[in-house]
Motif scaffolding. Sequence first.
Motif, mmCIF file in Angstrom:
data_model
loop_
_atom_site.group_PDB
_atom_site.id
_atom_site.type_symbol
_atom_site.label_atom_id
_atom_site.label_comp_id
_atom_site.label_asym_id
_atom_site.label_seq_id
_atom_site.Cartn_x
_atom_site.Cartn_y
_atom_site.Cartn_z
ATOM 1 N N ALA A 32 0.818 -1.217 0.000
ATOM 2 C CA ALA A 32 0.000 0.000 0.000
ATOM 3 C C ALA A 32 0.851 1.266 0.000
ATOM 4 N N GLY A 33 1.984 1.237 0.717
ATOM 5 C CA GLY A 33 2.846 2.416 0.774
ATOM 6 C C GLY A 33 3.497 2.727 -0.560
ATOM 7 N N VAL A 34 3.929 1.695 -1.274
ATOM 8 C CA VAL A 34 4.528 1.876 -2.599
ATOM 9 C C VAL A 34 3.476 2.353 -3.592
ATOM 10 N N ARG A 35 2.304 1.730 -3.561
ATOM 11 C CA ARG A 35 1.233 2.131 -4.482
ATOM 12 C C ARG A 35 0.858 3.598 -4.259
ATOM 13 N N ARG A 36 0.774 3.992 -2.975
ATOM 14 C CA ARG A 36 0.459 5.385 -2.660
ATOM 15 C C ARG A 36 1.527 6.329 -3.193
ATOM 16 N N ALA A 37 2.804 5.976 -3.008
ATOM 17 C CA ALA A 37 3.896 6.846 -3.451
ATOM 18 C C ALA A 37 3.866 7.040 -4.967
ATOM 19 N N ILE A 38 3.661 5.957 -5.715
ATOM 20 C CA ILE A 38 3.599 6.062 -7.171
ATOM 21 C C ILE A 38 2.372 6.864 -7.596
ATOM 22 N N ASP A 39 1.243 6.628 -6.931
ATOM 23 C CA ASP A 39 0.025 7.398 -7.225
ATOM 24 C C ASP A 39 0.253 8.890 -6.993
ATOM 25 N N ILE A 40 0.982 9.218 -5.934
ATOM 26 C CA ILE A 40 1.264 10.621 -5.629
ATOM 27 C C ILE A 40 2.000 11.284 -6.791
ATOM 28 N N VAL A 41 3.020 10.603 -7.323
ATOM 29 C CA VAL A 41 3.785 11.176 -8.432
ATOM 30 C C VAL A 41 2.911 11.304 -9.678
ATOM 31 N N GLU A 42 2.113 10.288 -9.951
ATOM 32 C CA GLU A 42 1.267 10.322 -11.149
ATOM 33 C C GLU A 42 0.195 11.409 -11.054
ATOM 34 N N VAL A 43 -0.413 11.565 -9.884
ATOM 35 C CA VAL A 43 -1.425 12.610 -9.712
ATOM 36 C C VAL A 43 -0.779 13.994 -9.760
ATOM 37 N N ALA A 44 0.428 14.127 -9.191
ATOM 38 C CA ALA A 44 1.148 15.400 -9.252
ATOM 39 C C ALA A 44 1.462 15.773 -10.694
ATOM 40 N N LEU A 45 1.811 14.789 -11.511
ATOM 41 C CA LEU A 45 2.048 15.042 -12.938
ATOM 42 C C LEU A 45 0.787 15.585 -13.609
ATOM 43 N N GLU A 46 -0.345 14.980 -13.296
ATOM 44 C CA GLU A 46 -1.607 15.420 -13.887
ATOM 45 C C GLU A 46 -1.961 16.838 -13.438
#
Length: 306
Positions: free
Chosen positions: A10-24
């Motif tokens: 869950a922590g890794v998925r959250r971290a990657i999601d954070i970067v992807e949402v920040a890109l958007e």
Amino acid sequence: MLAEPRSFCAGVRRAIDIVEVALERFGAPIYVRKQIVHNEHVVSDLEARGVRFVDSADMVPPGEVCVLSAHGVSPEVRQGAEERGLTVIDATCPLVAKVHQESRRFAEDGRTILLVGHAEHEEVEGTFGEAPERTLVVSTVEDVHALDLPRDAPVAFLTQTTLALDETEEIIEAMRERFDDLLGPGSDDICYASQNRQNAVKAIAARTDLVLVVGSENSSNSVRMVEVARTAGAAAHLVPGPEHFQESWLVGVESVGVSAGASAPEVLVDGLLRRLADLGYGRVEVERTATENVVFQLPALLKGTG
């Protein structure tokens, strides 16, 4: 024999999601201090989409977006990024943040903190930075015996979240024998995902001749999984990607166990399974030892986006 659970926690998925949402939300480039998670495939994929990974927040142009990696940072790093006018987005795993909070609490109580972990690991650097004047890093039972502290010293222990549970218990037991006034965290620091993946690897190691763990060489939890498999009696290798697999490992092997570290994407597991199928190991059986349903929320700055 395919281990379950495996791959992203869950922590890794959250971290990657954070970067992807920040890109958007902010558009490229997005800067990330260190690797967002310890996996080369993930890092390369994000780089291709406009993410720039830097060793220090000092390398980020003023006013830009800077994401702090899942492994956590010291207060000094966080303060420096904010002083430079960066838009700071913290992707620290909540379980690592819990260890930071415990460190501050023990330091406020005047205790010497014995931090079990590897001094060069980013997570340990971040936790150490919460109370550097009160923290000592120990990696082995021998390190505990060598501590220049009196028996009645008020001490507390914390652990890096990605260690092997069995090895850590030995070190903590040595602390209990060494000190009369020892406190620990309210619950284990080693994260549920690391424990689950280690338990699953033990299970498949008991039923196979060879265990393959998908994960990068700088992924602490992946390396621990290989060690756990070997301790359980199986031959074991770390496989950063399908292209790193060596057919010679299969000599004399009837059954193969496959798992992946918490920072390794499932696509790499799929690629390895295809290679094994081409070599005659095509029948897959899943060994499930736990079910994970943990989900961590995005930081407030990114909520309602993506």
